[in-house]
Design an enzyme around this catalytic site. Structure first.
Site, short mmCIF file in Angstrom:
data_model
loop_
_atom_site.label_atom_id
_atom_site.label_comp_id
_atom_site.label_asym_id
_atom_site.label_seq_id
_atom_site.Cartn_x
_atom_site.Cartn_y
_atom_site.Cartn_z
N SER A 60 0.81 -1.22 0.00
CA SER A 60 0.00 0.00 0.00
C SER A 60 0.85 1.27 0.00
O SER A 60 0.34 2.34 -0.33
CB SER A 60 -0.92 0.02 1.23
OG SER A 60 -1.81 -1.07 1.21
N GLU A 77 -0.35 8.33 8.35
CA GLU A 77 -0.27 9.22 9.52
C GLU A 77 0.85 8.69 10.40
O GLU A 77 0.69 7.69 11.11
CB GLU A 77 -1.60 9.22 10.27
CG GLU A 77 -2.79 9.71 9.47
CD GLU A 77 -2.82 11.22 9.30
OE1 GLU A 77 -1.89 11.88 9.79
OE2 GLU A 77 -3.76 11.73 8.68
N TYR A 196 -7.92 3.34 19.64
CA TYR A 196 -7.39 4.63 19.18
C TYR A 196 -7.43 5.67 20.29
O TYR A 196 -6.47 6.44 20.47
CB TYR A 196 -8.17 5.11 17.96
CG TYR A 196 -7.50 4.77 16.65
CD1 TYR A 196 -6.60 5.65 16.05
CD2 TYR A 196 -7.75 3.56 16.02
CE1 TYR A 196 -5.98 5.34 14.86
CE2 TYR A 196 -7.13 3.24 14.81
CZ TYR A 196 -6.24 4.14 14.24
OH TYR A 196 -5.61 3.83 13.06
#
Length: 599
Positions: A60, A77, A196
């Site tokens: 990716s 990120e 997260y």
């Protein structure tokens, strides 16, 4: 984690010279695994083979130039506490600076080009939203967030985020900044959301994007290519255009005996001895991507037979429940797909100049802008130059995506899924308030678009056991890599997770006498917990004892005056110099030179 055991150089595992490693998947997880086998486990590089379905490595993390412009499907990120990623990069020599490493290049670049935005959210066709810094929200949302964070993963099994909130929560400033940055949708996994919110603070100047790290070039040229070159120089074997679809296992499904694949239209079987190792990437979020351009719609590939490394995972899952349940993630393409777009603007600097003027940031330092009014939930950023080593002086590039491509656009009355590159660019110009330059922008821009059917499949609701462990119970020579693997405490959709699975798999299968790097334990840091209380409740300055009666136990459990004194009188945020045994106050960090203490 025992710090001296993470810096320790372990003894060479017995018999390692006579063992071989077969790595299936040439993305960052597979490349990292090879590097750790060589440098940490001391396996001879000539004993390592990486098999990749595609003609290039990188998975990716792509980035290249086509006939008319550049192609890059996605962005990463990156942040300072991706310990495994930076540990890997500290081993890899820089391709540009002799005697330096990839890690050194990243640190140097972020010292010179730190990310900071004053234009994170755009409204009303080109206006900066003046309210998006305000994270204060109704108490019912603070309580619901606390419930998610304090619940166990067993209690959150198969639950969606929107089971805890009403629809207005998804209009808050916090959710706007959080979900658009990370591609969360309201129906995604509450377990993953919890991870997260524990793994990252998403509070401390989060909306300024401070603390995020970028690379000098796109991640393929900055990270993938140096790793690949290092592995080639050491003697690792690379086999491209090689499609593995299954493994032959023993009767207990514990030991790999053969790798089954297709190559050049032929069936191929690779025997595997009991002492040899097999590392399988169990899926890729960019699998079966389809590209479009200015005049062509990027189609959705719904093929369920040829799914790359997903095919291996699906076939293994049929053999034994310990290999997980891939259908939990792969069965709803219309809920897991989205389109990204990558414009190459040649010979028309006015477009990017206007965006710099709007945002107040130089290209590459402003980060992602989200258009809050967008029906497509569109976000966009412009990159620094050069973003590719071979980029021409009159070429500028950017990247964007739409999270709700199933909706009809505000200006272009079509679903984003059904739009050409020119139509997507026109919708972007509408939200920027720049339709007056539409004809010139379209004339000078090549639009590469990418439809990724499984872009957020890793976020779908799940329970423990739906993903295999890095080394499944009982397995003697098999490990799983990538985004669809159960890793304690860490999150998906990060480069760090892919690299971590490589590190953990090598250490466990070879019993390397060295501690695995710990996942950053920010969830235990009282400074972050208190900052969350302050921001969600609109408290400015220090928390004083007289404020305590206003705070519920969910907001501030068991805080004493002594603890408040401690918290209020130390620098609130620390960050590591990457790869260096030193901490400095957040406001002085080389990675965050503009970041002041919280007000």
């Amino acid at each position: 984690m025992n710090i001296y055991k993470t810096m320790y150089h372990p003894h060479k595992p017995a018999g390692i010279d006579d063992r071989k490693a077969n790595i299936i998947g040439g993305g960052i997880a597979g490349l990292a695994t090879a590097a750790f086998l060589i440098d940490d486990a001391k396996m001879p590089a000539r004993n390592i083979t990486i098999y990749e379905k595609k003609p290039v490595m990188g998975g990716s993390m792509d980035g290249t130039k086509g006939n008319k412009g550049y192609l890059c499907r996605a962005e990463r990120e990156l942040e300072p506490y991706m310990e495994c990623l930076w540990y890997l990069c500290s081993k890899i020599p820089s391709l540009e600076n002799e005697g330096r490493t990839v890690l050194d290049d990243v640190v140097d670049f972020n010292r010179d080009e730190p990310i900071h935005t004053e234009a994170r959210v755009i409204v009303n066709q080109g206006e900066i939203d003046g309210q998006y810094h305000n994270y204060k929200m109704p108490q019912r949302y603070v309580t619901a967030m606390a419930k998610i964070v304090s619940s166990t993963e067993e209690e959150l099994a198969d639950k969606r985020i929107d089971e805890f909130f009403d629809k207005d929560f998804f209009k808050t400033n916090f959710w706007t900044c959080f979900h658009s940055q990370l591609a969360f949708k309201h129906y995604h996994s509450a377990i993953e959301c919890r991870r997260y919110w524990q793994r990252f603070t998403f509070i401390n100047r989060h909306e300024y994007l401070e603390g995020f790290i970028h690379t000098k070039y796109n991640e393929y040229d900055a990270i993938i290519l140096p790793i690949e070159r290092w592995l080639i120089d050491h003697g690792v074997h690379f086999v491209n255009n090689f499609s593995v679809y299954d493994l032959t296992l023993d009767t207990k499904n514990d030991t790999v005996q053969a790798i089954l694949a297709h190559q050049n239209g032929q069936d191929v079987t690779i025997p595997v001895s009991n002492k040899d190792l097999v590392f399988v990437t169990s899926g890729s979020i960019s699998e079966n991507s389809c590209f479009g351009d200015n005049n062509t719609v990027a189609k959705t590939n719904t093929d369920t037979e040829d799914m790359g490394t997903f095919t291996i995972w699906k076939n293994l899952a049929k053999k034994d429940d310990k290999f997980g349940h891939p259908d939990k993630f792969l069965g709803q393409i219309d809920k897991t797909k989205w389109i990204s777009f990558f414009p190459t603007v040649k010979g028309y600097p006015e477009f990017f100049r206007r965006i710099e003027e709007l945002s107040g940031s130089k290209a590459g330092t402003g980060g992602l802008m989200t258009f809050k009014d967008s029906n497509w939930d569109m976000s966009f950023e412009i990159h620094h130059k050069p973003f590719f080593p071979y980029q021409a002086d009159d070429e500028e590039v950017g990247w964007g995506y739409g999270l709700y491509g199933e909706n009809v656009g505000n200006y272009i009355k079509k679903r984003m899924w059904d739009c050409t590159g020119d139509e997507i660019m026109t919708e972007l110009l509408y939200h920027l308030g720049m339709l007056d330059i539409k004809d010139e922008v379209l004339k000078h821009t090549y639009m590469s678009t990418a439809m990724m059917p499984y872009a957020t499949s890793q976020f779908m609701p799940r329970k423990l056991g739906d993903r295999p462990k890095v080394v499944p119970d009982g397995c003697t020579n098999l490990a799983f890599l990538g985004q669809f693997v159960e890793v304690d405490d860490d999150v998906v959709f990060t480069v760090e997770t892919s690299v971590r699975t490589g590190l953990e798999s090598v250490y466990e299968l070879l019993d390397v006498d060295k501690d695995v790097l710990e996942v950053n334990p920010s969830r235990y840091d009282i400074r972050y917990l208190l900052e969350r209380v302050k921001r969600f409740n609109g408290i400015k300055g220090k928390i004083t004892p007289d404020m305590l009666p206003q705070l519920t136990p969910d907001q501030l459990p068991a805080v004493t005056q002594e603890l408040l004194h401690y918290v209020n009188n130390i620098p609130p945020y620390y960050t590591m110099y990457l790869g260096r045994d030193k901490t400095v106050p957040y406001k002085e960090s080389i990675l965050h030179p503009k970041a002041p203490h919280s007000k």
